[in-house]
Design an enzyme around this catalytic site. Sequence first.
Site, PDB file in Angstrom:
ATOM      1  NE  ARG A  81      -4.485   4.874  10.152  1.00 42.79           N
ATOM      2  CZ  ARG A  81      -4.842   4.038   9.181  1.00 42.79           C
ATOM      3  NH1 ARG A  81      -4.040   3.041   8.820  1.00 42.79           N
ATOM      4  NH2 ARG A  81      -6.002   4.192   8.567  1.00 42.79           N
ATOM      5  NE  ARG A 129      -4.264   5.183   3.798  1.00 41.88           N
ATOM      6  CZ  ARG A 129      -4.823   4.405   4.715  1.00 41.88           C
ATOM      7  NH1 ARG A 129      -5.142   4.911   5.897  1.00 41.88           N
ATOM      8  NH2 ARG A 129      -5.082   3.145   4.446  1.00 41.88           N
ATOM      9  CG  HIS A 188      -8.554   6.389   2.256  1.00 39.22           C
ATOM     10  ND1 HIS A 188      -8.548   6.156   0.907  1.00 39.22           N
ATOM     11  CD2 HIS A 188      -7.970   5.292   2.819  1.00 39.22           C
ATOM     12  CE1 HIS A 188      -7.993   4.989   0.656  1.00 39.22           C
ATOM     13  NE2 HIS A 188      -7.632   4.438   1.801  1.00 39.22           N
ATOM     14  CD  GLU A 240      -2.897  -1.202   2.338  1.00 37.21           C
ATOM     15  OE1 GLU A 240      -2.767  -0.336   3.223  1.00 37.21           O
ATOM     16  OE2 GLU A 240      -3.781  -2.064   2.360  1.00 37.21           O
ATOM     17  CG  HIS A 258      -9.430   6.798   6.295  1.00 40.98           C
ATOM     18  ND1 HIS A 258     -10.422   5.867   6.065  1.00 40.98           N
ATOM     19  CD2 HIS A 258      -8.297   6.098   6.529  1.00 40.98           C
ATOM     20  CE1 HIS A 258      -9.905   4.647   6.143  1.00 40.98           C
ATOM     21  NE2 HIS A 258      -8.615   4.761   6.447  1.00 40.98           N
TER      22      HIS A 258
END
Length: 492
Positions: free
Chosen positions: A384, A288, A242, A119, A349
Amino acid sequence: MPQHHQFDFLVIGSGIAGLFYALRVAEAGRVAIVTKKDAADSATNRAQGGIAAVLANHDSIEQHAQDTLDAGAGLCREDVVRFVVERGQRSIESLLACGVDFDRDENPASVDRFSFGREGGHSQRRILHHRDATGREIERALLACAERHPNISLFENHCAVNLISAAHAGAESSERIVGAFVLNAATSEVDSFEAKITLLATGGAGKTYLYTTNPSIASGDGMAMAYRAGATLMNMEFIQFHPTCFYHPLSRSFLISEAVRGEGGVLRTQQGDAFMRKYHPMADLAPRDIVARAIDTELKRSGHEYVVLDITHHDAQFVRERFPTIHEHCLQHGIDITKQPIPVVPAAHYICGGVRTNLRGESDLENLFAVGEVACTGLHGANRLASNSLLEAVVFAEEAAAESIARLPQSTFASKQFPRWEEGRATVSEEAVVITQNWDEIRRFMWNYVGIVRSNRRLERARNRLQLLKQEIDDYYWNFKLTPDLIELRNI
């Protein structure tokens, strides 16, 4: 009549953090799990991507730690990062022991047990997953264990209102937390739950924003209750958006997993131009916050309402098998992701801040612990790293449980005069429109003024509006009987 309950441990929330903690401490005493909707209604249940851990031969603790630090924009606590990353393998083994099923590597030549995904922000493939519904699988396994355990009592449709300190209970003048007031939605009565140890596992506050990937329960309840009780909140300005929430008028909060980009998905404008290379060397696999800001910039430049995520170049059978939940959901809304790009927009998110805790998951109020998104451990810094949240929850639930069990023999119940809820002259409201109006107003100006990119002027406007709304909501709160909607509005 309001009920009084007495347990050794009170757990508020039923996601991965609350359930894992409850299973651990249930070996030492009686546990109440309070959850304001169905037990499976949690952010954990919606987590698609997976859980990050160093298990593969090609990976290392140092690489995972560095990826976390880089994503956090220099604001992570490095000691916490290493503390969590080093416990990754142990956390996975604990989940496996609870019956969690992660996808296995079916290649007979592979030396790895699991099929690892990748990811954004990760330099290696290290994401353990259960297709594209990892959170649902974890929730299923942990909830099944909790429901079977004789020492665990589950209270669904119970909405926590306020924490109770020992001083309120008349036992002593201290900041020791001894339980909580909880609204029973079935009876409309506020019950008291007395406990030697209390854990907040209430998740985040995405419902503060107009567009969010979070479930409807994410209204910041634990953070608000802890703040009112005197606990310290930390890093609340760091809201992660997100980058890829499904854009459709009938599906406003469906997440398109970061794993889609991890498997080669490309973000494009509506004209078909790939744009992420302009913003970061890792292009579509950038962290992100960078991807979300890039999309926001492209939308403002073009005036369009969405960009698209394109994975049509991949083998169709692979896409259907790797992302069955996403494929089916999009198909229900007229989009075959094996043939058509997915319309996406950023959405609120994850809150990287929360109740400040130490390495044992303990707040600065005695016998009050916080684990998961409600807590701020310092792991995430300003942003994060994808799939670190489930790992953080397991690691700190384990640590908090060990500390709670050790503390139990020295902890006592508050007193025989435990306080009952006093509703005074509160009446049943016949103007629920006040709640919906205030709620809608907050969510809209938070999105417009305190969103992905902020300015001092917009922040000042948001603060001015909030000061006025706070007075309105406080007046309403004290004059009318409690409902779950009113509790959530006050917390937001």
